[in-house]
Structure formats: structure tokens, C-alpha cells
Scaffold this motif. Structure first.
Motif, PDB file in Angstrom:
ATOM      1  N   LEU A   8      -9.992  11.246   1.029  1.00  0.00           N
ATOM      2  CA  LEU A   8     -10.319   9.894   0.587  1.00  0.00           C
ATOM      3  C   LEU A   8     -11.326   9.947  -0.545  1.00  0.00           C
ATOM      4  O   LEU A   8     -12.373  10.599  -0.432  1.00  0.00           O
ATOM      5  N   SER A   9     -11.031   9.249  -1.637  1.00  0.00           N
ATOM      6  CA  SER A   9     -11.962   9.188  -2.754  1.00  0.00           C
ATOM      7  C   SER A   9     -11.857   7.835  -3.443  1.00  0.00           C
ATOM      8  O   SER A   9     -10.948   7.048  -3.158  1.00  0.00           O
ATOM      9  N   ILE A  42      -4.935   3.095  -1.499  1.00  0.00           N
ATOM     10  CA  ILE A  42      -3.786   3.377  -2.354  1.00  0.00           C
ATOM     11  C   ILE A  42      -3.409   4.841  -2.160  1.00  0.00           C
ATOM     12  O   ILE A  42      -4.262   5.721  -2.206  1.00  0.00           O
ATOM     13  N   VAL A  43      -2.148   5.116  -1.929  1.00  0.00           N
ATOM     14  CA  VAL A  43      -1.681   6.475  -1.696  1.00  0.00           C
ATOM     15  C   VAL A  43      -1.204   7.079  -3.009  1.00  0.00           C
ATOM     16  O   VAL A  43      -0.335   6.506  -3.671  1.00  0.00           O
ATOM     17  N   LYS A  87      -5.485  -1.999   5.611  1.00  0.00           N
ATOM     18  CA  LYS A  87      -4.476  -1.161   4.952  1.00  0.00           C
ATOM     19  C   LYS A  87      -4.714   0.321   5.228  1.00  0.00           C
ATOM     20  O   LYS A  87      -3.778   1.067   5.545  1.00  0.00           O
ATOM     21  N   LEU A  88      -5.977   0.767   5.098  1.00  0.00           N
ATOM     22  CA  LEU A  88      -6.274   2.175   5.326  1.00  0.00           C
ATOM     23  C   LEU A  88      -5.974   2.562   6.777  1.00  0.00           C
ATOM     24  O   LEU A  88      -5.398   3.622   7.028  1.00  0.00           O
ATOM     25  N   LYS A  89      -6.347   1.715   7.690  1.00  0.00           N
ATOM     26  CA  LYS A  89      -6.078   2.002   9.105  1.00  0.00           C
ATOM     27  C   LYS A  89      -4.583   2.151   9.350  1.00  0.00           C
ATOM     28  O   LYS A  89      -4.135   3.074  10.048  1.00  0.00           O
ATOM     29  N   GLN A  90      -3.789   1.278   8.739  1.00  0.00           N
ATOM     30  CA  GLN A  90      -2.333   1.358   8.865  1.00  0.00           C
ATOM     31  C   GLN A  90      -1.801   2.665   8.291  1.00  0.00           C
ATOM     32  O   GLN A  90      -0.936   3.319   8.885  1.00  0.00           O
ATOM     33  N   ILE A 114     -13.344   3.117  11.188  1.00  0.00           N
ATOM     34  CA  ILE A 114     -11.892   3.275  11.264  1.00  0.00           C
ATOM     35  C   ILE A 114     -11.541   4.606  11.926  1.00  0.00           C
ATOM     36  O   ILE A 114     -10.672   4.674  12.803  1.00  0.00           O
ATOM     37  N   CYS A 115     -12.214   5.677  11.516  1.00  0.00           N
ATOM     38  CA  CYS A 115     -11.954   6.992  12.111  1.00  0.00           C
ATOM     39  C   CYS A 115     -12.282   7.000  13.599  1.00  0.00           C
ATOM     40  O   CYS A 115     -11.558   7.591  14.412  1.00  0.00           O
TER      41      CYS A 115
END
Length: 382
Positions: A8-9, A42-43, A87-90, A114-115
Motif C-alpha cells: 500500500l502506498s 486503486i489497484v 473500497k480497500l476493505k473490499q 481495516i487490517c
């Protein structure tokens, strides 16, 4: 290893974040790179493109936020924050992530909850400003405590940065020191030790103080008319440096290249005989924690002239692989530049010492191996 690693950045790997690109390229595991702020959602594909940028309608809100945030922050920020977390959790659940590596302290602090909710081990990589810049520390200090408690490991790039992280409340036994290394392509450089060119590569920002290089080079130029200085990079200090070079009538001797690719930087290093970087501590307490550019210069076999700032003394061995002066000491800095310009046998000796020191202690391979061990420890929960 078969584990799934999320890196993650805040941004896509850029020319000034080669250390993050190295993590993405060389770490073990099946890697997923997320960017887009301190809660990245964003991936990135392997070619650095986003695979949801054009499809996700929320990007319109993100663009509006970036352009007009000072006017609409009160309304937009809460929505953006909630969306990014959701979104990140998903994404972490969808991609069945096993371990999260958060680049920069604020990123780690922003994703800790989230983690925890997903029971995913968290490793946080501090790079410098995130533990030394006072406004950042003040903003995230409380969240850092929660992060330090939950994180499996905290990575620091220098001993000095480790001490700063301890002062923020992290237990010493959680901190692993691992300086980021240089791309192996830099090892292959054979510098031109008879060149007239000094070189600097980096962002034109206050902690790198590129204007001081011009101040020092002016003194060198007065003694050696053939000397040149190549400054590679961009940033908010660039115009100030150009104006200073013009004031001193050095336009033909100080070369500003703008941003270059890594291969272009390597070529410029081949054409140079000495690397210079006048690091300082800025008004907010930020300094260079562990300069990758200095390690690239050592890997290339270039002698270094820099300052006793941040973690520089953990990279450069005084008088053996380079020279370090006090911050803001333009005069002594110039004297070392002049000494090296005059004595090419010394240039070769110090440059060779630097390469040997780098290959023994500071390589990218060593850094990646350390991170792989830390990630595996988190994955196996040992």
C-alpha cells in the motif's frame, strides 16, 4: 512463497520512489499494489496502470477533491474517507490478502483498523518524514500508538530513524533496520574518473537543498573553469536554483536536465566523477533518513560529498568513501569538491572504497532478503 502480499502506498511508483518500485518488483509472494492516498483503494496493474480508474465513477469525486479541496473539504472529505476505507476493505477481502506492507507511517496508521477487522498481519515501512516531520508526527501520533500495538514489524531505513520511531512510542523489539538499496544496474557503472562533471540526482526540495550545491560549485568554478555540475530532477526548488545559476553567470556550467529515467541517470553517472548532495534538516524537523541516491553513487563507484544530516553518516564513511560536512557549510563543501577535482587518484581510491562498502553492507538484495524474512514471519505468525 505462495502468500498474497498487498503493498500500500500513496502514489504509483515514481522516479523519486525507486525503493517502493523495488519492493513491488523483487519481493516474494503474489503481489498486489494499491495506491491513491493514505487509504489506497486503486489497484495498479504490473504496467503501473490502474485497472479500475476509468470504470469507477468515484474517480470523478477524487478529481474534484484534488482540484477544489480547500473549498469543499468539509463536504467531500468525509465521503472520500468512508469510500476509501470501504473500497480497500473490499479489495483486501476479494484478493484474499495474507499480509499488508504499508509504505510510510501515515498509510499504516490509516489502515490499521481495516487490517485488525480482517485479521491481516500489518508491516509498516517508515522512510523518514513520517517519523521526523513535526506536522506529520503531530497529526498521526495518536493513531501511531494503535498501529505500533497491532503491527507485526516496523521497518526503519536507518539507526537514526529507529530512534525517532522509538520516541514516538514503538517498542524497540518490533523495529527492523533495513536500508533500501540501489538497482543492480548501478553496480555495472564504470565512472569516468577523468571527467570534469559533478552530479546530483533527486527531487528539488528543501531537505536536499540543491541551491547550496550551486553556491559551492561557484567556488569550484572560480578555480577550475572546465568544471561542470549536472542537476537531475524536478521540484519546487528548481526555479530558485535556475535563478541562482543565472545570477552567478553559471548557465553554461550548471546543467539542469529535468526528470530522467533511471537508465538516463545511469548514463549521466558514467559521464561523471563525483556525486554531490547537500542534505539539510528543514524547519519542520525533516531530514533524509537514508538517501537512496547516496547508495546509488556508492554502487556506481563515485566518491561522495554530502552533509552530516539524517542517516548520511550510516552510508558514507568519512574520508574513506566520501566527505561529510556540517549542514549549510558551503565553504567546506566546496573545499572537498576542489580537493577531489584536483586529485584524481584520490577520486578513484574513494570511489572504489565506496563500491566495496556498498556491495558488502548496503545492497538491494540484502534489503529485499530482510523484508522477505519479516513478511514470512508475519505470514506464519511466528
Amino acid at each position: 512463497m505462495k502468500y498474497r502480499l498487498a503493498i500500500l502506498s500513496t502514489n504509483k511508483p515514481g522516479y523519486s520512489e525507486t525503493f517502493i518500485k523495488a519492493h513491488r518488483d523483487f519481493l516474494e509472494g503474489e503481489k498486489y499494489y494499491y495506491y491513491g492516498g493514505y487509504i489506497p483503494f486503486i489497484v495498479a496493474k504490473k504496467n503501473n496502470a490502474s485497472n479500475n480508474k476509468t470504470k469507477d465513477p468515484f474517480h470523478l469525486l477524487l478529481k474534484i477533491w484534488k482540484k477544489y479541496k480547500k473549498y469543499i473539504a468539509f463536504f467531500i472529505y468525509p465521503l472520500l474517507f468512508i469510500y476509501a476505507r470501504t473500497k480497500l476493505k473490499q479489495l483486501l477481502k476479494k484478493n484474499k490478502i495474507d499480509v499488508v506492507l504499508a509504505e510510510y507511517g501515515p498509510t499504516g496508521a490509516s489502515v490499521t483498523t481495516i487490517c485488525k477487522q480482517l485479521d491481516i498481519p500489518l508491516i509498516v515501512h517508515f522512510h523518514g518524514f513520517d517519523a521526523t516531520r513535526q506536522d506529520t508526527v503531530n497529526k498521526y501520533k495518536q493513531n501511531y500508538q494503535t498501529m505500533f500495538d497491532y503491527a507485526t514489524s516496523i521497518i526503519a531505513v536507518s539507526q537514526r530513524l529507529k530512534q525517532s520511531i522509538i520516541q514516538l512510542g514503538c517498542k524497540e523489539n518490533k523495529i527492523v533496520i533495513s536500508p533500501c538499496g540501489a538497482n543492480p544496474e548501478f553496480y555495472k557503472i564504470q565512472p569516468d574518473y577523468q571527467s570534469h562533471n559533478f552530479i546530483f540526482i533527486g527531487r528539488f526540495i528543501d531537505v536536499k537543498a540543491p541551491h547550496y550545491l550551486i553556491e559551492s560549485f561557484k567556488r569550484v568554478s572560480e578555480k577550475y573553469a572546465n568544471a561542470t555540475l549536472t542537476l537531475i530532477g524536478e521540484g519546487e526548488e528548481l526555479q530558485k536554483c535556475k535563478d541562482l545559476a543565472e545570477t552567478y553567470n553559471l548557465q553554461k556550467k550548471v546543467i539542469f536536465t529535468g526528470k530522467l529515467t533511471q537508465l538516463e541517470c545511469i548514463q549521466k553517472m558514467k559521464e561523471s566523477f563525483c556525486y554531490v548532495q547537500h542534505c539539510i534538516t528543514n524547519a519542520l524537523g525533516q531530514s533524509e533518513a537514508s538517501s537512496v541516491s547516496l547508495k546509488e553513487a556508492h554502487a556506481a563507484g563515485l566518491p561522495i560529498v554530502s552533509t552530516l544530516s539524517g542517516g548520511n553518516a550510516e552510508i558514507v564513511i568519512q574520508t574513506k568513501t566520501g566527505f561529510l560536512v556540517e549542514e549549510h557549510d558551503v565553504k567546506t563543501f566546496a573545499e572537498y569538491m576542489i580537493q577531489l577535482y584536483r586529485d584524481r587518484d584520490l577520486v578513484k581510491t574513494i570511489g572504489s572504497n565506496g563500491k566495496e562498502h556498498y556491495l558488502k553492507n548496503l545492497t538491494l538484495e540484502k534489503h529485499i532478503n530482510t523484508l522477505n524474512r519479516v513478511i514470512q514471519k508475519a505470514y506464519f505468525k511466528t
